[in-house]
Scaffold this motif. Structure first.
Motif, mmCIF file in Angstrom:
data_model
loop_
_atom_site.group_PDB
_atom_site.id
_atom_site.type_symbol
_atom_site.label_atom_id
_atom_site.label_comp_id
_atom_site.label_asym_id
_atom_site.label_seq_id
_atom_site.Cartn_x
_atom_site.Cartn_y
_atom_site.Cartn_z
ATOM 1 N N MET A 18 0.829 -1.171 0.000
ATOM 2 C CA MET A 18 0.000 0.000 0.000
ATOM 3 C C MET A 18 0.873 1.233 0.000
ATOM 4 O O MET A 18 1.576 1.504 0.944
ATOM 5 N N VAL A 19 0.845 1.970 -1.085
ATOM 6 C CA VAL A 19 1.579 3.222 -1.190
ATOM 7 C C VAL A 19 0.590 4.287 -1.609
ATOM 8 O O VAL A 19 -0.115 4.140 -2.587
ATOM 9 N N SER A 20 0.518 5.356 -0.798
ATOM 10 C CA SER A 20 -0.385 6.448 -1.118
ATOM 11 C C SER A 20 0.272 7.765 -0.767
ATOM 12 O O SER A 20 1.240 7.806 -0.021
ATOM 13 N N ALA A 21 -0.265 8.841 -1.274
ATOM 14 C CA ALA A 21 0.308 10.164 -1.058
ATOM 15 C C ALA A 21 0.105 10.603 0.374
ATOM 16 O O ALA A 21 -0.891 10.275 1.007
ATOM 17 N N VAL A 22 1.060 11.353 0.893
ATOM 18 C CA VAL A 22 1.001 11.837 2.254
ATOM 19 C C VAL A 22 0.784 13.335 2.285
ATOM 20 O O VAL A 22 0.472 13.902 3.297
ATOM 21 N N GLY A 23 0.934 14.015 1.188
ATOM 22 C CA GLY A 23 0.938 15.478 1.131
ATOM 23 C C GLY A 23 -0.277 16.148 1.703
ATOM 24 O O GLY A 23 -0.196 17.265 2.158
ATOM 25 N N GLU A 55 -0.248 2.059 9.087
ATOM 26 C CA GLU A 55 -0.719 1.408 7.861
ATOM 27 C C GLU A 55 0.448 1.129 6.911
ATOM 28 O O GLU A 55 0.520 0.066 6.307
ATOM 29 N N CYS A 56 1.355 2.085 6.804
ATOM 30 C CA CYS A 56 2.488 1.925 5.885
ATOM 31 C C CYS A 56 3.463 0.846 6.364
ATOM 32 O O CYS A 56 3.985 0.080 5.559
ATOM 33 N N VAL A 57 3.707 0.823 7.663
ATOM 34 C CA VAL A 57 4.655 -0.148 8.209
ATOM 35 C C VAL A 57 4.111 -1.569 8.082
ATOM 36 O O VAL A 57 4.856 -2.511 7.822
ATOM 37 N N ASN A 58 2.816 -1.722 8.254
ATOM 38 C CA ASN A 58 2.206 -3.051 8.213
ATOM 39 C C ASN A 58 1.726 -3.439 6.812
ATOM 40 O O ASN A 58 0.989 -4.407 6.667
ATOM 41 N N CYS A 59 2.132 -2.722 5.812
ATOM 42 C CA CYS A 59 1.705 -2.959 4.444
ATOM 43 C C CYS A 59 2.753 -3.805 3.707
ATOM 44 O O CYS A 59 3.911 -3.880 4.103
ATOM 45 N N GLU A 60 2.322 -4.411 2.627
ATOM 46 C CA GLU A 60 3.236 -5.231 1.832
ATOM 47 C C GLU A 60 4.340 -4.396 1.194
ATOM 48 O O GLU A 60 5.453 -4.877 0.987
ATOM 49 N N SER A 61 4.051 -3.148 0.873
ATOM 50 C CA SER A 61 5.039 -2.303 0.203
ATOM 51 C C SER A 61 6.030 -1.658 1.173
ATOM 52 O O SER A 61 6.856 -0.855 0.762
ATOM 53 N N ALA A 62 5.963 -2.006 2.449
ATOM 54 C CA ALA A 62 6.853 -1.408 3.436
ATOM 55 C C ALA A 62 8.316 -1.731 3.172
ATOM 56 O O ALA A 62 9.201 -0.980 3.571
ATOM 57 N N THR A 63 8.575 -2.829 2.479
ATOM 58 C CA THR A 63 9.954 -3.218 2.221
ATOM 59 C C THR A 63 10.488 -2.663 0.910
ATOM 60 O O THR A 63 11.680 -2.782 0.634
ATOM 61 N N THR A 64 9.640 -2.050 0.112
ATOM 62 C CA THR A 64 10.089 -1.484 -1.157
ATOM 63 C C THR A 64 10.725 -0.126 -0.915
ATOM 64 O O THR A 64 10.545 0.490 0.146
ATOM 65 N N LEU A 65 11.454 0.354 -1.892
ATOM 66 C CA LEU A 65 12.110 1.656 -1.777
ATOM 67 C C LEU A 65 11.075 2.765 -1.587
ATOM 68 O O LEU A 65 11.236 3.643 -0.730
ATOM 69 N N GLU A 66 10.005 2.713 -2.349
ATOM 70 C CA GLU A 66 8.957 3.728 -2.232
ATOM 71 C C GLU A 66 8.282 3.659 -0.861
ATOM 72 O O GLU A 66 8.001 4.694 -0.247
ATOM 73 N N GLN A 85 8.319 6.595 2.016
ATOM 74 C CA GLN A 85 7.089 7.158 2.589
ATOM 75 C C GLN A 85 7.106 7.039 4.115
ATOM 76 O O GLN A 85 6.717 7.978 4.815
ATOM 77 N N ILE A 86 7.583 5.914 4.620
ATOM 78 C CA ILE A 86 7.673 5.732 6.070
ATOM 79 C C ILE A 86 8.622 6.774 6.666
ATOM 80 O O ILE A 86 8.332 7.379 7.703
ATOM 81 N N ALA A 87 9.740 7.011 6.000
ATOM 82 C CA ALA A 87 10.695 8.010 6.480
ATOM 83 C C ALA A 87 10.093 9.408 6.459
ATOM 84 O O ALA A 87 10.298 10.197 7.395
#
Length: 97
Positions: free
Chosen positions: A1-6, A33-44, A48-50
């Motif tokens: 799960m990757v979504s905009a934070v702006g 949500e971001c940490v527990n998502c499948e995309s948490a290990t991807t660069l994007e 986003q987590i950072a």
């Protein structure tokens, strides 16, 4: 799960304590949500987590600075020359002379 934070907290919100607390709650939820998502290990996902973590830290720092500026000053210690503040100065009479 990757979504905009702006959209969270950009603008004039977060200036007051309630606004900042609300924004922090939203950011913490988003971070969870971001940490527990499948995309948490991807660069994007890690980027986003950072970004969210950085925003949380910035808001907490801002709240801390506001607390420091609005806190009452600590009581200053009395000066050494102000020893007789209990009303005894000038109340004793020297009768030896």
């Amino acid at each position: 799960m990757v979504s905009a934070v702006g959209g969270i907290g950009s603008g004039a919100s977060g200036t007051g304590s309630v606004g900042a607390d609300s924004e922090l709650a939203q950011l913490h939820k988003k971070l969870s949500e971001c940490v527990n998502c499948e995309s948490a290990t991807t660069l994007e996902g890690r980027t986003q987590i950072a970004e969210i973590s950085t925003r949380i830290t910035a808001i907490k720092d801002r709240q801390h600075r506001v607390e420091l500026t609005t806190a009452p000053p600590e009581a200053t210690p009395a000066s050494p020359t102000a020893k007789a503040t209990d009303g005894t100065l000038g109340t004793q009479l020297d009768v030896y002379a």
